[in-house]
Design an enzyme around this catalytic site. Structure first.
Site, PDB file in Angstrom:
ATOM      1  N   GLU A 145     -11.577  -0.855  -2.790  1.00  0.00           N
ATOM      2  CA  GLU A 145     -10.727  -0.194  -1.786  1.00  0.00           C
ATOM      3  C   GLU A 145      -9.621   0.491  -2.580  1.00  0.00           C
ATOM      4  O   GLU A 145      -9.449   0.563  -3.709  1.00  0.00           O
ATOM      5  CB  GLU A 145     -10.383  -0.935  -0.641  1.00  0.00           C
ATOM      6  CG  GLU A 145      -9.338  -2.153  -0.831  1.00  0.00           C
ATOM      7  CD  GLU A 145      -8.964  -3.057   0.240  1.00  0.00           C
ATOM      8  OE1 GLU A 145      -9.735  -2.953   1.391  1.00  0.00           O
ATOM      9  OE2 GLU A 145      -8.390  -4.063   0.078  1.00  0.00           O
ATOM     10  N   ASP A 196       0.727  -1.463  -0.061  1.00  0.00           N
ATOM     11  CA  ASP A 196       0.160   0.088  -0.113  1.00  0.00           C
ATOM     12  C   ASP A 196       0.960   1.135  -0.032  1.00  0.00           C
ATOM     13  O   ASP A 196       0.696   1.955   0.893  1.00  0.00           O
ATOM     14  CB  ASP A 196      -0.931   0.019   1.219  1.00  0.00           C
ATOM     15  CG  ASP A 196      -2.035  -1.153   1.086  1.00  0.00           C
ATOM     16  OD1 ASP A 196      -2.342  -1.585   0.085  1.00  0.00           O
ATOM     17  OD2 ASP A 196      -2.380  -1.445   2.360  1.00  0.00           O
TER      18      ASP A 196
END
Length: 879
Positions: free
Chosen positions: A197, A21
């Site tokens: 997401e 991420d």
């Protein structure tokens, strides 16, 4: 300082790439920084965008509000994003626990990102927004950007009702009090159940682009993340994909998905610099057990304004001496004495005996959509495998020359035999005849080709290879232990990341042998090029079928400097001695081939400037102490280290195992290839053949025996937490001369024993130059407690270039002599090399095979030749 455009374009990121991420890359005082999920928010930094180094965490302990707001939170922050405005850096981060909706997004600020700056200090500003059980959204994965009116916005969200957007106050960085609306801007793929997401907003060309992750992120190589994108003229939406479908109605144009070693890509971040866009993201490395890994790539935009990155790849295996692929991405290993042989029609191929022999490949190779092979099957029992990629007997794809139907079959399944999808040939495959077979799968259908003709189509074949999640990738062997091994020869296997068209299946195959892709040149150098071509079934084409073009490429400029030139298989061009074309940009050498049916295809290699001409090779024959015969890096014999006369090798380095070693100058640490004859006397673990580096946290070394009991190469820039290891499958023999070698190219490491590749790590994204220091030894460790080397070494060759197996093995001939005989010795190879001799050297040399057969002992060939009064030269070469 600017991102190194040419190096980034070569996709050879190195260093500390472990990341999940990642934020977008951001610049501060000449350095580049990226932040990511991890304890305290992890950071990486780089001077050029290519080599990345681990930096300090943002927080040494979690801000108090985080642990109060999210029960069970222990400081593992998620998916940060960072922006610079109002004179300070703002990092937005998520706090949550897995599967929970009790989450929050916080903000911390810092006037600088450089930890060495006296003003460096992260100050937490508290929560921006929070969610609780029952909220319509989940407050994780923040992304912050300004609109064209200088309003500040943040997208966020995961699962539940999708991606949301709120306005922020640019003065505080916190949530706006004047506009508290929570906008819905994207939802998941309802039809497939894909969750959503990892949003990222980016303004470009009058639009706001919304990137999102579909699928699952955190299930190892089973993860299904893929990146989708839509756009809107308003930052609050509606966002639509390239087909006009709203992202609130499961719209989203596919931007990037699993292919090759790049599994489950996610979390886009974009940086624009010097006229070029780059995007960073993470992927799970299939060749490193699914380790989250950072990548940074150039980004382009279509004429209609959509972002594009084409991650097309090819792995072509032509079995020249071993099982490497032409692009050196997915290096295979010959198992159980599988041998390279010379076929009179097609040349080099791999011969498999139908008993235990096969080729083992890296796992990432399986994630492809086209599979093509040229093979000669010797016949035998059903269910032999040309290739088989799978995860045991439940999830696999394979090509067999003979199924129970009596015909060739391609099969793919993720649920065992009951769930198999097939492509069946309509006639038997002939034995002892070269045959070309190709299969394409794109998720909507599968097509089977035999000798270029489509013979079967299955429009219900919905599986693709990436769904298999393989643990075994083999040529010649089945996932089922009772199935027979392949009996025959394979001339080539070509695997493509995308589904080829029918025309591409039968296109000719041009191959450039010189220069090597990504090699370098100097101003004024004459660059030689050479190559050949075959038709799609590996039959050679004539040089009259070839056309060469050389182009100079720089930013927004391409100039033809040679050609098109036809009817030649080799040639050369000269780089100018000065000016832009001497030191900037790069040259692209293009080879086009046309077959007898008029079908044309091209191949190319790029070479890059190296004005300083830093290539070198050092050679230590130990005929003059530890002097480098090439005069580059002369070594010193330390503490009584000496040279001795060995009856097989002649003069050799002799080390006692007690304080003796060779010290080499610091520049030797820039090596990419190390090879040597080693005769180890045995003893304790962790003796070093070589150890080059700075200290016991930054080094590259080869040890005779690691704690695994095996010969090991190891490299690390930052201690034990970031080591990359490469172990041989067997222990190093004691008191036996053994030829050992290691070669690295910044993305993989290959270990060779007696001329055979025995171990490969396709994710060693480091070079010894990255850990280079002044502590460079033969026979001594960086660790003071480790034992010294006990034994002998000879013909140590160290090169700044990544040498192929041809050069490594060609340099491995040793000799000893008496007045009546010459004894030659070299590794007992099964890679197609044989001993040749010539009375002279040069272009007119006549090299002939040596008729006398050698005797193999302990993996080494010995050949005794009577002394003559004539001059003779010997070398290893293919027939």
């Amino acid at each position: 300082m600017a991102l190194n455009q040419e190096l980034v374009a070569q996709t050879l990121l190195r260093g500390s790439l472990g990341i999940h991420d990642p934020s977008a890359v951001i610049q501060c005082n000449g350095l580049y920084y990226v932040y990511a999920t991890g304890q305290g928010i992890i950071s990486k930094y780089s001077t050029d965008g290519v080599y990345w180094i681990t930096g300090p965490s943002v927080f040494s302990k979690p801000p108090s509000w985080t642990t109060n707001a999210v029960p069970g939170f222990t400081g593992d922050f998620w998916a940060p994003d960072i922006e610079y405005f109002d004179g300070v850096y703002h990092i937005y981060y998520a706090v949550s626990t897995f599967g929970s909706q009790v989450s929050g997004i916080g903000l911390a600020t810092n006037p600088t990102l450089n930890p060495n700056d006296p003003n460096y200090l992260w100050t937490d500003q508290g929560p921006v927004i929070q969610s609780t059980t029952g909220s319509s959204y989940n407050c994780i994965d923040p992304s912050v950007t300004f609109d064209t009116s200088s309003n500040l916005w943040m997208s966020f969200g995961s699962f539940w009702t999708g991606i949301k957007l709120i306005q922020l106050n640019p003065s505080t960085g916190l949530r706006s009090t004047s506009n508290t609306t929570v906008y819905s801007i994207a939802n998941d793929n309802v039809a497939s159940g894909d969750p959503i997401e990892g949003s990222y907003l980016y303004p470009h060309g009058g639009y706001y682009y919304l990137f999102v992750n579909w699928g699952t992120c955190c299930d190892g190589l089973q993860s299904t993340y893929n990146i989708r994108v839509g756009r809107s003229t308003s930052i609050t939406g509606p966002f639509v994909d390239s087909n006009g479908v709203s992202m609130l109605s499961s719209g989203g144009t596919l931007f990037l998905q699993t292919t090759g070693k790049y599994v489950a890509p996610g979390q886009v971040g974009i940086i624009y610099q010097n006229g070029t866009y780059y995007f960073g993201y993470h992927y799970l490395d299939a060749d490193a057990n699914g380790a989250p890994t950072y990548d940074l790539e150039p980004l382009t935009w279509t004429g209609s304004g959509w972002p594009v990155f084409t991650n097309n790849w090819t792995a072509a295996y032509h079995f020249r001496m071993d099982a490497r692929d032409d692009d050196n991405q997915y290096y295979g290993l010959l198992k159980n004495s599988a041998a390279i042989v010379d076929d009179p029609l097609l040349g080099n191929c791999v011969a498999l005996n139908g008993n235990t022999q096969y080729v083992n490949l890296p796992l990432g190779l399986a994630n492809a959509q086209t599979f093509a092979a040229v093979f000669e099957w010797n016949g035998g029992a059903a269910w032999q495998r040309i290739f088989d990629f799978g995860n045991g007997t439940n999830s696999y794809l394979f090509l067999t020359p003979l199924a129970y139907t009596g015909y060739l079959r391609f099969t793919i399944t993720t649920s065992g035999i009951a769930g198999e999808e097939h492509l069946d040939a309509t006639s038997a495959i002939p034995t002892n005849v070269w045959t070309h077979v190709a299969v394409t799968t794109d998720g909507t259908r599968g097509i089977l080709y035999i000798n270029g003709v489509p013979v079967a189509t299955n429009s219900s074949m919905t599986f693709v290879a990436s769904q298999i999640v393989p643990t075994n990738v083999w040529f010649g062997r089945s996932q089922f232990s009772t199935d027979p091994y392949f009996n025959g020869e394979i001339s080539s296997i070509r695997i493509f990341g995308r589904a080829l068209s029918a025309a591409e299946i039968v296109a000719p195959q041009p191959q450039i042998s010189t220069p090597v892709a990504d090699s370098d040149y100097q101003p004024g150098q004459t660059v030689s090029f050479a190559g050949h071509a075959t038709d799609f079934a590996d039959s050679p084409l004539s040089s009259t079928d070839l056309t060469w073009t050389v182009e100079f490429c720089d930013t927004n400029t391409t100039n033809v400097v040679l050609g098109p030139v036809s009817d030649i298989s080799s040639g050369s061009f000269t780089v100018p001695a000065s000016g832009e074309e001497a030191t900037n940009g790069f040259y692209q050498i293009v080879l086009s081939a046309t077959d007898s049916s008029g079908r044309t295809a091209s191949n190319c290699v790029d070479i890059f400037p190296n004005p300083a001409n830093t290539d070198w090779t050092s050679y230590y024959p130990f005929t003059n102490g530890a002097a480098d015969a090439n005069g580059n890096f002369n070594g010193s014999l330390i503490n009584g280290a000496s040279t001795a006369a060995d009856p097989i090798r002649g003069p050799v380095l002799s080390l006692s195992g007690s304080s003796q070693y060779v010290s080499l100058p610091a520049g030797i640490g820039a090596m990419k290839t190390f090879s040597a004859w080693v005769k180890w006397g045995g003893g304790n673990d962790w003796q070093r053949i070589f150890d080059f580096g700075q200290n016991d946290t930054s080094y590259a070394m080869l040890t005779t025996k690691a704690n695994s009991g095996k010969l090991r190469f190891e490299i690390t820039p930052n201690g034990s937490g970031e080591t990359r290891d490469l172990d041989s499958p067997n222990s190093l023999p004691v008191n036996v001369w053994t030829h050992v070698a290691v070669a690295l190219d910044g993305r993989q490491a290959i270990m060779y024993i007696n001329g055979h590749a025995v171990a490969v790590d396709s994710s060693v994204n480091l070079l010894p130059s990255d850990v280079m220091g002044s502590a460079d030894y033969l026979g001594r460790s960086q660790f003071s407690a480790d034992p010294y080397f006990n034994g002998q070494m000879d013909d140590v060759e160290i090169s700044s270039e990544t040498l192929p197996v041809e050069q490594i093995t060609a340099a491995s001939i040793g000799f000893s002599n008496t007045p009546s005989a010459l004894t030659l010795n070299w590794p007992a190879l099964t890679n197609g090399l044989a001993l040749y001799s010539s009375p002279g050297l040069g272009a007119g040399a006549n090299w002939s095979p040596v008729a006398t057969a050698p005797t193999a002992t302990n993996g080494v060939n010995f050949l005794v030749l009577p002394a003559t009064n004539s001059l003779g030269f010997f070398r290893l070469q293919t027939p």
